[in-house]
Design a protein around this motif. Structure first.
Motif, PDB file in Angstrom:
ATOM      1  N   TRP A   1      11.330 -12.400 -34.842  1.00 44.67           N
ATOM      2  CA  TRP A   1      10.962 -12.773 -33.469  1.00 44.67           C
ATOM      3  C   TRP A   1       9.589 -12.201 -33.162  1.00 44.67           C
ATOM      4  CZ3 TRP A   1      12.631  -9.737 -28.619  1.00 44.67           C
ATOM      5  CH2 TRP A   1      12.190 -10.402 -27.455  1.00 44.67           C
TER       6      TRP A   1
ATOM      7  N   MET B   1      18.277 -23.438 -36.335  1.00 39.92           N
ATOM      8  CA  MET B   1      18.392 -22.563 -35.161  1.00 39.92           C
ATOM      9  C   MET B   1      19.023 -23.343 -34.021  1.00 39.92           C
ATOM     10  SD  MET B   1      14.648 -20.702 -35.340  1.00 39.92           S
ATOM     11  CE  MET B   1      15.032 -19.597 -33.979  1.00 39.92           C
TER      12      MET B   1
ATOM     13  N   VAL C   1      20.587 -15.922 -30.997  1.00 35.23           N
ATOM     14  CA  VAL C   1      20.356 -17.134 -31.780  1.00 35.23           C
ATOM     15  C   VAL C   1      21.500 -17.335 -32.767  1.00 35.23           C
ATOM     16  CG1 VAL C   1      18.694 -18.399 -33.206  1.00 35.23           C
ATOM     17  CG2 VAL C   1      17.882 -16.588 -31.692  1.00 35.23           C
TER      18      VAL C   1
ATOM     19  N   VAL D   1      19.921 -20.991 -28.574  1.00 39.16           N
ATOM     20  CA  VAL D   1      18.989 -19.881 -28.338  1.00 39.16           C
ATOM     21  C   VAL D   1      19.028 -19.507 -26.859  1.00 39.16           C
ATOM     22  CG1 VAL D   1      16.616 -19.088 -28.592  1.00 39.16           C
ATOM     23  CG2 VAL D   1      17.544 -20.756 -30.212  1.00 39.16           C
TER      24      VAL D   1
END
Length: 454
Positions: free
Chosen positions: A64, A135, A75, A138
């Motif tokens: 990150w 991903m 996430v 989030v």
């Protein structure tokens, strides 16, 4: 190097993004070299992929980049090494709602695959391999303590802007009022969605999802907690959930005239002109800085567009979205862009009539552009038509994984039923105890084989 090769948004409920990287042999043959991808954006946060190398194995981490004190990001992510032979031979690992914060900005696995297996199953003759990162779900949360006399939070970063929450009131007879304020990007319009909560536990007051237009001065409408809350001297805990923030460009386009110019978040120039050579008014979108795209790269850009009304009735939206939005396109380095046509629902003859609700004084249309995702991708041999096959491939692989999991669950249930049935049959076949006088019990008599039944 780790080069971002492709990016695919699956448009599912979890808002899944799939990023594919081409990793060069430097990740495995140069152990002293730090191999990290360039930054990329997902869910309005900046990320990177980093590799760790030992003598026997290779590890990979999601990093990150937007580290901010008081902020945490959750996430669901999955790393997958793509096999050169068959997708069932892929090597992957995943994490659910993995937490990133200032104290832990990198999450992953130090030993994903052995170097020997990597070279045998995944790397090609040049030592390069493909890594896929998925991903989804989030979440970005920022938490701090509000305490008098300081009623403004420290700045925090999100979606390329700096933000703060300003509080007023909360003492005497004035109820507490909270307002999200954008501190950077002066003169830039943006649309933001967020949620505020004040306090903890049973006394926690939540705003729910708030969506508003943030003006050029960075102001948003205030939120007053209900029931009215007062900020005591001992302070209160404030939590901000940031969902998304998208930059806007609003420009006036002459119905018959030259194109108007605007700029996206990356300071790239775009032109927009009105086209009236068909039954419906069309807007011609031109990428004027297309020659700035790096050689042998693609720039993916997505956006939405609205026609702004001159006046609005109570409860009526101030703009209508163009059919077919959101729009997207891939751009490679060229001397000039041919442009992309966006259809509207506005007929050409309506524009020439007096009192048209979309023609502003001066004979111009006002168009609002909302900028979405943008990626710089390695390799220019790609087209927007390829997205459909790529999307279907990701969807089919996920469906197969779900079906495999369901099949495994059903097999376990079937095995459990078979085990229970065998136990019941074993219990039924045991000889019943003999009663006094040598007489058989009623249960034993009922199992007589003198008469056969179909």
């Amino acid at each position: 190097m780790a080069l971002l090769y492709r990016a695919t948004r699956l448009k599912d409920r979890a808002d899944s993004h799939v990023f594919t990287f081409v990793v060069t042999r430097s990740a495995t043959r140069e152990p002293d070299r730090d191999v990290t991808s360039k930054d990329f954006c997902c869910a309005h946060q900046r990320w990177a992929v980093a590799f760790s190398r030992t003598d026997a194995s290779l590890g990979v981490y999601l990093v990150w980049r937007g580290v901010c004190e008081g902020m945490r990001v959750y996430v669901d992510f999955t790393f997958t090494l793509l096999s050169r032979d068959h997708f069932t031979a892929n090597e992957s690992f995943s994490g659910k709602q993995v937490r990133f914060n200032a104290g832990c900005a990198a999450q992953g696995r130090g030993r994903l695959v052995s170097i020997a297996e990597l070279n045998t199953k995944f790397a090609d003759a040049r030592g390069e391999f493909q890594l896929e990162l998925s991903m989804s779900r989030v979440r970005t949360l920022y938490t701090c303590e509000l305490r008098a006399p300081r009623l403004d939070t420290p700045p925090f970063a999100f979606a390329g802007f700096d933000w703060s929450v300003s509080a007023s009131g909360g003492s005497g007879k004035d109820p507490l009022s909270l307002r999200l304020v954008r501190l950077s990007g002066e003169g830039q319009l943006c649309r933001v969605r967020y949620a505020l909560s004040l306090g903890e536990g049973d006394r926690r007051i939540q705003s729910g999802s708030l969506e508003c237009l943030c003006d050029g001065d960075g102001r948003t409408p205030p939120w007053t907690p209900r029931p009215p809350s007062r900020l005591l001297q001992k302070g209160a805990r404030l939590t901000v959930e940031l969902l998304w923030a998208r930059a806007l460009s609003e420009l006036a386009i002459p119905v018959a005239g030259r194109a108007s110019t605007c700029y996206d978040r990356d300071k790239q120039a775009w032109g927009l002109r009105c086209d009236t050579h068909s039954e419906l008014v069309r807007l011609h979108m031109l990428y004027r800085d297309v020659h700035h795209v790096p050689r042998n790269h693609l720039r993916y850009v997505s956006w939405s567009a609205w026609l702004v009304r001159t006046t609005t009735a109570p409860g009526e939206a101030d703009a209508i979205e163009l059919p077919g939005a959101p729009f997207e396109n891939y751009y490679a380095q060229e001397s000039a862009d041919e442009g992309l046509m966006m259809e509207t629902a506005l007929r050409v003859e309506e524009v020439s009539r007096a009192g048209c609700p979309y023609v502003h004084p001066g004979g111009e249309l006002r168009v609002r552009l909302e900028w979405g995702d943008t990626y710089l991708l390695f390799q220019a041999t790609y087209h927007v038509y390829d997205d459909l096959c790529r999307l279907h491939a990701h969807q089919m692989r996920r469906e197969i994984a779900v079906l495999q999991a369901e099949n495994y669950s059903l097999e376990r249930q079937l095995f459990s039923y078979q085990k229970s049935l065998a136990y019941a049959q074993a219990q039924a076949s045991e000889p019943a105890p003999v009663e006094g006088g040598g007489r058989r019990s009623p249960a034993e008599r009922s199992l007589s084989t003198d008469t056969e039944y179909a």
